[in-house]
Design a protein around this motif. Structure first.
Motif, PDB file in Angstrom:
ATOM      1  N   PHE A 192     -24.401  58.330  90.014  1.00  0.00           N
ATOM      2  CA  PHE A 192     -24.062  59.672  89.550  1.00  0.00           C
ATOM      3  C   PHE A 192     -23.030  60.330  90.456  1.00  0.00           C
ATOM      4  N   ILE A 193     -23.255  60.266  91.770  1.00  0.00           N
ATOM      5  CA  ILE A 193     -22.348  60.919  92.722  1.00  0.00           C
ATOM      6  C   ILE A 193     -20.947  60.320  92.655  1.00  0.00           C
ATOM      7  N   ALA A 194     -20.861  58.974  92.633  1.00  0.00           N
ATOM      8  CA  ALA A 194     -19.546  58.327  92.587  1.00  0.00           C
ATOM      9  C   ALA A 194     -18.805  58.709  91.313  1.00  0.00           C
ATOM     10  N   GLY A 195     -19.495  58.674  90.177  1.00  0.00           N
ATOM     11  CA  GLY A 195     -18.846  59.022  88.915  1.00  0.00           C
ATOM     12  C   GLY A 195     -18.446  60.483  88.848  1.00  0.00           C
TER      13      GLY A 195
ATOM     14  N   SER B 122     -13.832  62.338  82.080  1.00  0.00           N
ATOM     15  CA  SER B 122     -13.416  61.483  83.200  1.00  0.00           C
ATOM     16  C   SER B 122     -14.632  60.884  83.892  1.00  0.00           C
ATOM     17  N   SER B 123     -15.652  61.707  84.101  1.00  0.00           N
ATOM     18  CA  SER B 123     -16.871  61.195  84.734  1.00  0.00           C
ATOM     19  C   SER B 123     -17.613  60.243  83.810  1.00  0.00           C
TER      20      SER B 123
ATOM     21  N   TRP C 260     -18.776  56.618  84.768  1.00  0.00           N
ATOM     22  CA  TRP C 260     -20.188  56.247  84.749  1.00  0.00           C
ATOM     23  C   TRP C 260     -20.408  54.974  83.927  1.00  0.00           C
ATOM     24  N   GLY C 261     -19.562  54.782  82.924  1.00  0.00           N
ATOM     25  CA  GLY C 261     -19.671  53.568  82.133  1.00  0.00           C
ATOM     26  C   GLY C 261     -19.122  52.353  82.855  1.00  0.00           C
TER      27      GLY C 261
ATOM     28  N   ILE D 166     -22.511  50.614  76.121  1.00  0.00           N
ATOM     29  CA  ILE D 166     -23.023  51.847  75.522  1.00  0.00           C
ATOM     30  C   ILE D 166     -22.313  53.074  76.082  1.00  0.00           C
ATOM     31  N   VAL D 167     -22.281  53.194  77.418  1.00  0.00           N
ATOM     32  CA  VAL D 167     -21.722  54.406  78.032  1.00  0.00           C
ATOM     33  C   VAL D 167     -20.206  54.466  77.845  1.00  0.00           C
ATOM     34  N   PHE D 168     -19.533  53.325  78.035  1.00  0.00           N
ATOM     35  CA  PHE D 168     -18.088  53.288  77.852  1.00  0.00           C
ATOM     36  C   PHE D 168     -17.741  53.561  76.394  1.00  0.00           C
TER      37      PHE D 168
END
Length: 290
Positions: A131-134, A169-170, A174-175, A211-213
């Motif tokens: 989460f933090i990196a994204g 962007s996040s 995250w994906g 899924i996320v991408f």
């Protein structure tokens, strides 16, 4: 003169893969200062990101491949000092743009240090580090670029396309972020860093990213459709096709042979993704500002 090992660990070329966030933020900035935009580009990609890379490398002390560096040399104290020097230089130069921009650089630097410093080491927490990196490489950097390029305070931004663009962007990061960890499972786990990719497993990482991408791609398509034009929305998907094609080609290779989830395939995916997105956002900047 700093040593070759330190230069390698700064991984300056790796900034190319994070450039899409900068270009995306610039593409939605209606009125930006060319000087400020170029200075922000230099500070973020040649000072801030390399400082983060070097700092993380110093504390990780990886022996296996890491992002942008297949055979990392042993780290030295010089790397730690160089990373801090680059951080300070970034903040000082950031003051030329604004105090707020410099503060945002400082906050980003703190977050990147917390990621790898043994006293905190966010990297060992699967969902926290993800989460933090994204968030910081995506949403926060997008807003930092917008503030730096336009001279607008983040507290004065009312335009929904700016806030939604930052969120997208996040979501994209995250994906894609777990894919960058897929070949490091053994070394990360030996060090006690239980990454999200390690938790998901090799195939689980591919499924999670799909899924996320996929949600992020749909979000970008709707974003361009509602705030810009149908042509830009479809153009985004066209530029994304090479990325998706390689991703699924690689996925089917890995289904047959897990050893294909390696450094070289990750770097090829990163390069294709970075190239396509940089070209797309660069085209949008030319489209809207020239």
């Amino acid at each position: 003169m700093i040593t070759r090992a330190t230069w390698l660990h700064l991984r300056i070329p790796f900034s190319f893969f994070l450039l899409p966030v900068y270009l995306f933020a610039l593409s939605v900035s209606d009125d930006f200062s060319v000087f400020n935009a170029l200075l922000a580009f230099f500070i973020i990609h040649f000072l801030l990101y390399p400082a983060s890379n070097g700092y993380n490398s110093y504390f990780d002390k990886d022996e296996g491949s890491i992002g942008g560096l297949e055979h990392p040399p042993p780290v030295q104290l010089e790397l730690y000092r160089t990373a801090l020097f680059l951080d300070v230089t970034a903040i000082v130069l950031g003051l030329i743009i604004s105090v707020e921009f410099a503060v945002m650089l400082f906050i980003y630097g703190l977050a990147s240090k917390a990621y790898s410093h043994p006293a905190i080491r966010l990297k060992k927490y699967a969902f926290g580090s993800w989460f933090i990196a994204g968030f910081f490489q995506g949403f926060f950097t997008f807003m930092m670029v917008y503030v730096g390029a336009t001279g607008t305070s983040v507290f004065q931004i009312e335009s929904p396309e700016v806030w939604i663009g930052a969120a997208l962007s996040s979501l994209m990061l995250w994906g894609s972020y777990p894919m960058t960890q897929i070949y490091q499972h053994e070394e990360d786990s030996n060090r006690g860093d239980i990454t999200l990719s390690y938790r998901l497993g090799i195939l689980g990482t591919f499924h999670f990213t799909t899924i996320v991408f996929g949600l992020a791609a749909l979000g970008y398509w709707l974003y361009y459709l509602f705030y810009f034009s149908m042509m830009q929305a479809w153009l985004y998907l066209i530029f994304l096709l090479p990325v998706l094609s390689y991703f699924f080609y690689w996925y089917f290779l890995v289904r047959r042979d897990r050893s294909r989830a390696d450094f070289h395939h990750v770097m090829r995916l990163n390069f294709i993704s970075g190239l396509c997105l940089n070209l797309f956002f660069g085209l949008i900047i030319l489209w809207d500002h020239l």
